[in-house]
Design an enzyme around this catalytic site. Structure first.
Site, PDB file in Angstrom:
ATOM      1  N   LYS A  27     114.361 -64.138  39.989  1.00 49.05           N
ATOM      2  CA  LYS A  27     114.341 -62.696  39.758  1.00 49.05           C
ATOM      3  C   LYS A  27     115.644 -62.049  40.213  1.00 49.05           C
ATOM      4  O   LYS A  27     116.154 -61.128  39.560  1.00 49.05           O
ATOM      5  CB  LYS A  27     113.154 -62.063  40.484  1.00 49.05           C
ATOM      6  CG  LYS A  27     111.799 -62.359  39.854  1.00 49.05           C
ATOM      7  CD  LYS A  27     111.674 -61.837  38.420  1.00 49.05           C
ATOM      8  CE  LYS A  27     111.585 -60.331  38.368  1.00 49.05           C
ATOM      9  NZ  LYS A  27     111.352 -59.858  36.965  1.00 49.05           N
ATOM     10  N   THR A  64     111.287 -57.246  41.752  1.00 46.01           N
ATOM     11  CA  THR A  64     110.435 -57.387  42.933  1.00 46.01           C
ATOM     12  C   THR A  64     111.228 -57.189  44.214  1.00 46.01           C
ATOM     13  O   THR A  64     112.447 -57.408  44.239  1.00 46.01           O
ATOM     14  CB  THR A  64     109.798 -58.801  42.950  1.00 46.01           C
ATOM     15  OG1 THR A  64     109.122 -59.009  44.188  1.00 46.01           O
ATOM     16  CG2 THR A  64     110.860 -59.881  42.797  1.00 46.01           C
ATOM     17  N   ASP A  65     110.526 -56.807  45.289  1.00 46.92           N
ATOM     18  CA  ASP A  65     111.197 -56.704  46.580  1.00 46.92           C
ATOM     19  C   ASP A  65     111.495 -58.073  47.184  1.00 46.92           C
ATOM     20  O   ASP A  65     112.257 -58.180  48.154  1.00 46.92           O
ATOM     21  CB  ASP A  65     110.374 -55.868  47.570  1.00 46.92           C
ATOM     22  CG  ASP A  65     108.987 -56.440  47.863  1.00 46.92           C
ATOM     23  OD1 ASP A  65     108.598 -57.453  47.247  1.00 46.92           O
ATOM     24  OD2 ASP A  65     108.273 -55.853  48.709  1.00 46.92           O
ATOM     25  N   GLU A  66     110.928 -59.138  46.591  1.00 46.78           N
ATOM     26  CA  GLU A  66     111.156 -60.475  47.140  1.00 46.78           C
ATOM     27  C   GLU A  66     112.602 -60.935  46.997  1.00 46.78           C
ATOM     28  O   GLU A  66     113.024 -61.891  47.653  1.00 46.78           O
ATOM     29  CB  GLU A  66     110.194 -61.485  46.512  1.00 46.78           C
ATOM     30  CG  GLU A  66     108.745 -61.207  46.867  1.00 46.78           C
ATOM     31  CD  GLU A  66     107.811 -62.340  46.504  1.00 46.78           C
ATOM     32  OE1 GLU A  66     108.197 -63.509  46.672  1.00 46.78           O
ATOM     33  OE2 GLU A  66     106.689 -62.051  46.049  1.00 46.78           O
ATOM     34  N   TYR A  70     111.037 -68.564  42.754  1.00 50.93           N
ATOM     35  CA  TYR A  70     110.645 -67.341  42.037  1.00 50.93           C
ATOM     36  C   TYR A  70     111.590 -66.193  42.355  1.00 50.93           C
ATOM     37  O   TYR A  70     112.178 -65.578  41.456  1.00 50.93           O
ATOM     38  CB  TYR A  70     109.212 -66.947  42.395  1.00 50.93           C
ATOM     39  CG  TYR A  70     108.907 -65.492  42.093  1.00 50.93           C
ATOM     40  CD1 TYR A  70     109.012 -65.001  40.789  1.00 50.93           C
ATOM     41  CD2 TYR A  70     108.543 -64.603  43.112  1.00 50.93           C
ATOM     42  CE1 TYR A  70     108.768 -63.661  40.512  1.00 50.93           C
ATOM     43  CE2 TYR A  70     108.292 -63.274  42.834  1.00 50.93           C
ATOM     44  CZ  TYR A  70     108.401 -62.805  41.541  1.00 50.93           C
ATOM     45  OH  TYR A  70     108.164 -61.475  41.256  1.00 50.93           O
TER      46      TYR A  70
END
Length: 354
Positions: free
Chosen positions: A163, A133-135, A159
């Site tokens: 990741k 994810t870009d998060e 989260y």
């Protein structure tokens, strides 16, 4: 080619499975624990296909993973299994550490053990594709900067931290053991079969029932919205044509603030569902601003020029066309989301039904 997809009953995973079965000649082994977000109803169109197989297996279970690898002999792993809801990670981070970090480690070790048994030709062709994810990059200040593949990691939530950890593990397994890996980091996905706790389906379904449309803070958090079927095409292109060891950012070229997205949905529903619930004059009147989540990132935006330049992928859907497709899908697939909302899909899963 045989593709082992972890998390293939989830939102993005099921889109990948459907794409592979419907648009290629490859086979899929879907490995999914079937947590609350795993829904085999999302695969009803392909579940009986001769090129599809399902294994209800937890990626933290090394013995079962070993069995799956040696029984099915995959050529590729596409790793999508993950806990992925930020709010849930704030309320209960343990599951995110277990699945996203320990699960990825366990899968990497099972993959490495299997990969080391392959003959030289198959070993050379094998790929482990980690979908992230870009998060992991944190958030962006201002309105100009974009996340690139070189952006430093700065995760904000349990989260995104989990990741980020899994991304580092995957790259370490390549550098230390030579495992041929690819990593992709994507922006916010949306589209058909999206679990109703996420923003876009939540707004659609709440509006149809005349419930409040909750928007965090002032609603000005900006996201780059990526239609899930565009993402599935991109992932397949990366795993079949990408360069080992490379990272590819995948974005929709559709930056919009959350409140803008909510208003687009309301406008579409005015057109498509003019007969509103009792007491509702305009869908937009249902918008309710609620207390912002802790550590809420302000802006994400992906620079997807590398995947376009090197692999020729660009999104086919604009935000407007993608949201229209999504709203129409929810209007036409009440049975799918009704079974999610009333829990019947989950009760069948817990009872062992496939």
């Amino acid at each position: 080619m045989k593709i082992l997809v972890t998390g293939g009953a989830g939102f993005i995973g099921s889109a990948v499975v459907r794409h592979v079965i419907n648009s290629t000649t490859d086979s899929v082994i879907n490995v999914d624990k079937l947590t609350y977000a795993g829904n085999l109803d999302s695969l009803s169109d392909v579940c009986d296909h001769e090129r599809y197989a399902f294994e209800q297996v937890d990626i933290c279970d090394s013995h079962e993973l070993q069995r799956v690898f040696f029984e099915h002999q995959p050529d590729v792993v596409m790793h999508l299994a993950a806990e992925s809801h930020v709010d849930r990670s704030i309320d209960g981070p343990a599951a995110f550490i277990e699945t996203n970090i320990v699960g990825t480690y366990t899968l990497l070790e099972a993959t490495r053990a299997y990969w080391n048994t392959l003959d030289p030709t198959k070993k050379e062709a094998f790929r482990f594709h980690h979908i992230s994810t870009d998060e992991v990059y944190g958030d962006l200040e201002g309105t100009v900067d974009l996340f690139t593949e070189q952006t430093s990691y700065d995760p904000s939530s349990p989260y995104s931290a989990s990741k980020a950890s899994s991304d580092h593990l995957v790259r370490a397994w390549q550098r230390t053991y030579g495992l041929p890996v690819l990593v992709t980091n994507c922006s916010n996905n949306y589209g058909p079969y999206h679990f109703p706790e996420k923003l876009i389906p939540l707004i659609i379904l709440n509006a149809l029932e005349g419930k409040s449309l909750p928007v965090y803070g002032d609603g000005m958090q900006i996201r780059d919205w990526l239609y899930v079927e565009d993402h599935a095409r991109a992932l397949y292109k990366v795993v079949t044509e990408g360069t080992v060891g490379e990272t590819y950012n995948i974005g929709g070229h559709n930056e919009k603030a959350n409140i803008e997205v909510v208003k687009i949905i309301c406008k579409l529903l005015e057109e498509l569902v003019p007969n509103k619930p009792v007491g509702v004059e305009y869908y937009q009147d249902l918008i309710t601003y609620v207390t912002d989540r802790p550590g809420h990132d302000v802006r994400y935006a992906i620079d997807a020029s590398k995947i376009e330049r090197e692999l020729g992928w660009t999104p086919e859907e604009t935000l407007e066309s993608g949201i229209r497709n999504t709203v129409e899908w929810y209007l036409n697939n009440r049975q799918w989301w009704s079974r999610v909302l009333d829990g019947s899909y989950s009760r069948e899963r817990l009872g062992g039904s496939q």
